[in-house]
Design an enzyme around this catalytic site. Structure first.
Site, PDB file in Angstrom:
ATOM      1  N   THR A  98      26.897  38.751  58.087  1.00  0.00           N
ATOM      2  CA  THR A  98      28.366  39.663  57.093  1.00  0.00           C
ATOM      3  C   THR A  98      27.414  39.850  56.208  1.00  0.00           C
ATOM      4  O   THR A  98      27.763  40.361  54.952  1.00  0.00           O
ATOM      5  CB  THR A  98      29.345  38.781  57.293  1.00  0.00           C
ATOM      6  OG1 THR A  98      29.404  37.885  58.904  1.00  0.00           O
ATOM      7  CG2 THR A  98      30.470  38.658  56.506  1.00  0.00           C
TER       8      THR A  98
ATOM      9  N   GLU B  42      23.740  31.849  43.014  1.00  0.00           N
ATOM     10  CA  GLU B  42      25.190  31.599  42.712  1.00  0.00           C
ATOM     11  C   GLU B  42      26.193  31.702  44.362  1.00  0.00           C
ATOM     12  O   GLU B  42      27.127  31.468  44.269  1.00  0.00           O
ATOM     13  CB  GLU B  42      25.385  33.621  42.191  1.00  0.00           C
ATOM     14  CG  GLU B  42      26.759  33.570  41.248  1.00  0.00           C
ATOM     15  CD  GLU B  42      27.337  32.334  40.691  1.00  0.00           C
ATOM     16  OE1 GLU B  42      27.056  31.832  39.912  1.00  0.00           O
ATOM     17  OE2 GLU B  42      28.663  31.864  41.582  1.00  0.00           O
TER      18      GLU B  42
ATOM     19  N   VAL C 269      28.501  29.080  46.538  1.00  0.00           N
ATOM     20  CA  VAL C 269      29.496  28.758  46.132  1.00  0.00           C
ATOM     21  C   VAL C 269      30.469  29.512  45.704  1.00  0.00           C
ATOM     22  O   VAL C 269      30.603  29.808  44.488  1.00  0.00           O
ATOM     23  CB  VAL C 269      29.298  27.149  45.078  1.00  0.00           C
ATOM     24  CG1 VAL C 269      31.216  26.763  44.162  1.00  0.00           C
ATOM     25  CG2 VAL C 269      28.363  26.301  45.579  1.00  0.00           C
TER      26      VAL C 269
ATOM     27  N   ILE D 121      32.668  34.307  43.388  1.00  0.00           N
ATOM     28  CA  ILE D 121      33.231  34.199  41.946  1.00  0.00           C
ATOM     29  C   ILE D 121      31.969  33.717  41.163  1.00  0.00           C
ATOM     30  O   ILE D 121      31.220  32.522  41.689  1.00  0.00           O
ATOM     31  CB  ILE D 121      33.800  33.013  42.061  1.00  0.00           C
ATOM     32  CG1 ILE D 121      35.270  33.206  42.776  1.00  0.00           C
ATOM     33  CG2 ILE D 121      34.058  32.769  41.132  1.00  0.00           C
ATOM     34  CD1 ILE D 121      35.827  31.969  43.684  1.00  0.00           C
TER      35      ILE D 121
ATOM     36  N   GLU E 166      32.221  30.318  58.992  1.00  0.00           N
ATOM     37  CA  GLU E 166      30.794  30.194  59.519  1.00  0.00           C
ATOM     38  C   GLU E 166      30.278  30.516  61.181  1.00  0.00           C
ATOM     39  O   GLU E 166      30.934  30.888  62.102  1.00  0.00           O
ATOM     40  CB  GLU E 166      30.683  28.845  59.023  1.00  0.00           C
ATOM     41  CG  GLU E 166      30.408  27.754  57.834  1.00  0.00           C
ATOM     42  CD  GLU E 166      30.146  29.242  57.068  1.00  0.00           C
ATOM     43  OE1 GLU E 166      28.523  28.671  56.887  1.00  0.00           O
ATOM     44  OE2 GLU E 166      30.024  29.972  55.941  1.00  0.00           O
TER      45      GLU E 166
ATOM     46  N   LYS F  95      29.142  23.041  49.455  1.00  0.00           N
ATOM     47  CA  LYS F  95      29.136  23.268  47.757  1.00  0.00           C
ATOM     48  C   LYS F  95      29.589  21.981  47.200  1.00  0.00           C
ATOM     49  O   LYS F  95      29.767  22.550  45.563  1.00  0.00           O
ATOM     50  CB  LYS F  95      31.171  24.182  47.830  1.00  0.00           C
ATOM     51  CG  LYS F  95      30.440  25.405  48.646  1.00  0.00           C
ATOM     52  CD  LYS F  95      31.957  26.436  49.884  1.00  0.00           C
ATOM     53  CE  LYS F  95      31.065  27.442  50.530  1.00  0.00           C
ATOM     54  NZ  LYS F  95      32.441  28.433  51.037  1.00  0.00           N
TER      55      LYS F  95
ATOM     56  N   GLY G 154      33.327  36.656  52.366  1.00  0.00           N
ATOM     57  CA  GLY G 154      33.164  37.883  53.034  1.00  0.00           C
ATOM     58  C   GLY G 154      31.832  39.096  52.587  1.00  0.00           C
ATOM     59  O   GLY G 154      32.043  38.255  51.595  1.00  0.00           O
TER      60      GLY G 154
END
Ligand code: HSE
Length: 324
Positions: A13, A129, A132, A136, A190, A205, A303
């Protein structure tokens, strides 16, 4: 013009989303960075995935060393998931002078210090990055734009799958098992969704967030964690009666004596609270700093393309700094 070669471990994915962004947005990325790049090698066995992303089979390998030790590769994207062999492979890439970008929060949370130390020793970068909050850019904000703050609290909704399930159960009255299946099909969950629904993914996270915000590493296994598997339709109805929604909330804060308190658990949130409006696969991260006060980040936490967006941002940071 400097050219960077990128190797990708895993075209699932997130690896697939990353590949698509690197291909589709290449013109704008080259314009913004002033460098050229190419994905020159991909580790993948799934022929359907290779065909679905239009990858030239000539660049596909099933021998990871063709990426980890190939001197022509500058940046490795590790998007396989799981703690091993991903951690060992990331360490090997760093030891071979390659910068690494990964969304693999399980591996990073388990080996945070070792990965950072190895990158430093070899004069390369590990950028995380995408670990988490999906798309964002909260970690970059904490470590760069907000780096002048002493942080006192981080909290929020850090898992897209469970937030999707809680939203669909609460707002649409759908059954847990059906919604979990839906979240899996959408690529939010997951490989083993136990990590999502039992809160393990959130613990990974929160461990990373605490290490970056407070400079203190707490292993995910030491964070008191309750997932959503015990939340029933009756609990959701009882919360509704009180004007609340149930959300899986992660929180860490500095206590008066300077020590940290931290916890993950399903929590009743009043409709009037901003977190009640964070629905489906969206995540929200609140950070409180002693200078900036409260900052809230909101966006898609899972996603292919949102998470790929964070990975590509990290690749761009590496290319910019190494092109200087
Ligand atoms: N399974 C994770 C989630 C993926 O649902 O949030 C993004 O980290």
């Amino acid at each position: 013009m400097k050219k960077f070669n990128i190797g990708i471990l895993g075209l699932g994915t997130v690896g697939g989303g990353t590949y698509d962004i690197l291909r589709d947005n290449k013109d704008i990325i080259m314009e913004r960075t002033g460098v050229d790049y190419a994905v020159t090698r991909i580790l993948e066995i799934n022929e359907k995935a290779i065909a679905a992303h239009g990858v030239d089979p000539a660049i596909v390998t099933q021998n990871v060393d063709e990426i980890l030790t190939d001197p022509s590769i500058d940046i490795v994207v590790e998007s396989l998931g799981g703690i091993e062999p991903s951690s060992s492979w990331m360490l090997k890439a760093l030891e071979n002078g390659k910068s690494v970008v990964t969304p693999n929060k399980a591996a990073v949370a388990a080996n945070f210090d070792k990965l950072q130390k190895t990158a430093k020793e070899h004069g390369v970068q590990i950028r995380i990055e995408a670990c988490v909050g999906g798309g964002i850019p909260a970690l970059t904000a904490i470590t760069e734009a907000l780096a002048g703050n002493k942080f006192t609290e981080v909290m929020g909704i850090l898992n897209g799958t469970t937030n999707y399930i809680m939203t669909k159960m609460g707002d649409e009255g759908l059954a847990y098992a059906d919604v979990l299946k839906d979240a899996q099909e959408k690529g939010f969950a997951e490989a083993d969704p136990t990590a999502d629904v039992e809160g393990i993914d959130v613990a990974n996270k929160l461990s990373i967030l605490m290490a970056l915000a407070f400079g203190k590493y707490v292993p995910p296994t030491e964070i008191p964690t309750v997932g959503i598997t015990g939340v029933t339709m009756d609990d959701i109805a009882a919360a509704k009666e009180k004007g609340c929604k149930i959300k899986l909330i992660a929180r860490a804060a500095v206590k008066e004596d300077g020590s940290l308190e931290y916890e993950i658990k399903p929590t009743e949130i009043p409709y009037s609270h901003p977190l009640a409006g964070v629905n489906y696969e969206f995540n929200a991260i609140y950070v409180t700093g002693n200078a900036v006060d409260e900052v809230m980040f909101y966006g898609k936490g899972a996603g292919a393309l949102p998470t790929g967006s964070a990975i590509v941002g990290d690749i761009i940071s590496i290319m910019r700094s190494e092109a200087k």
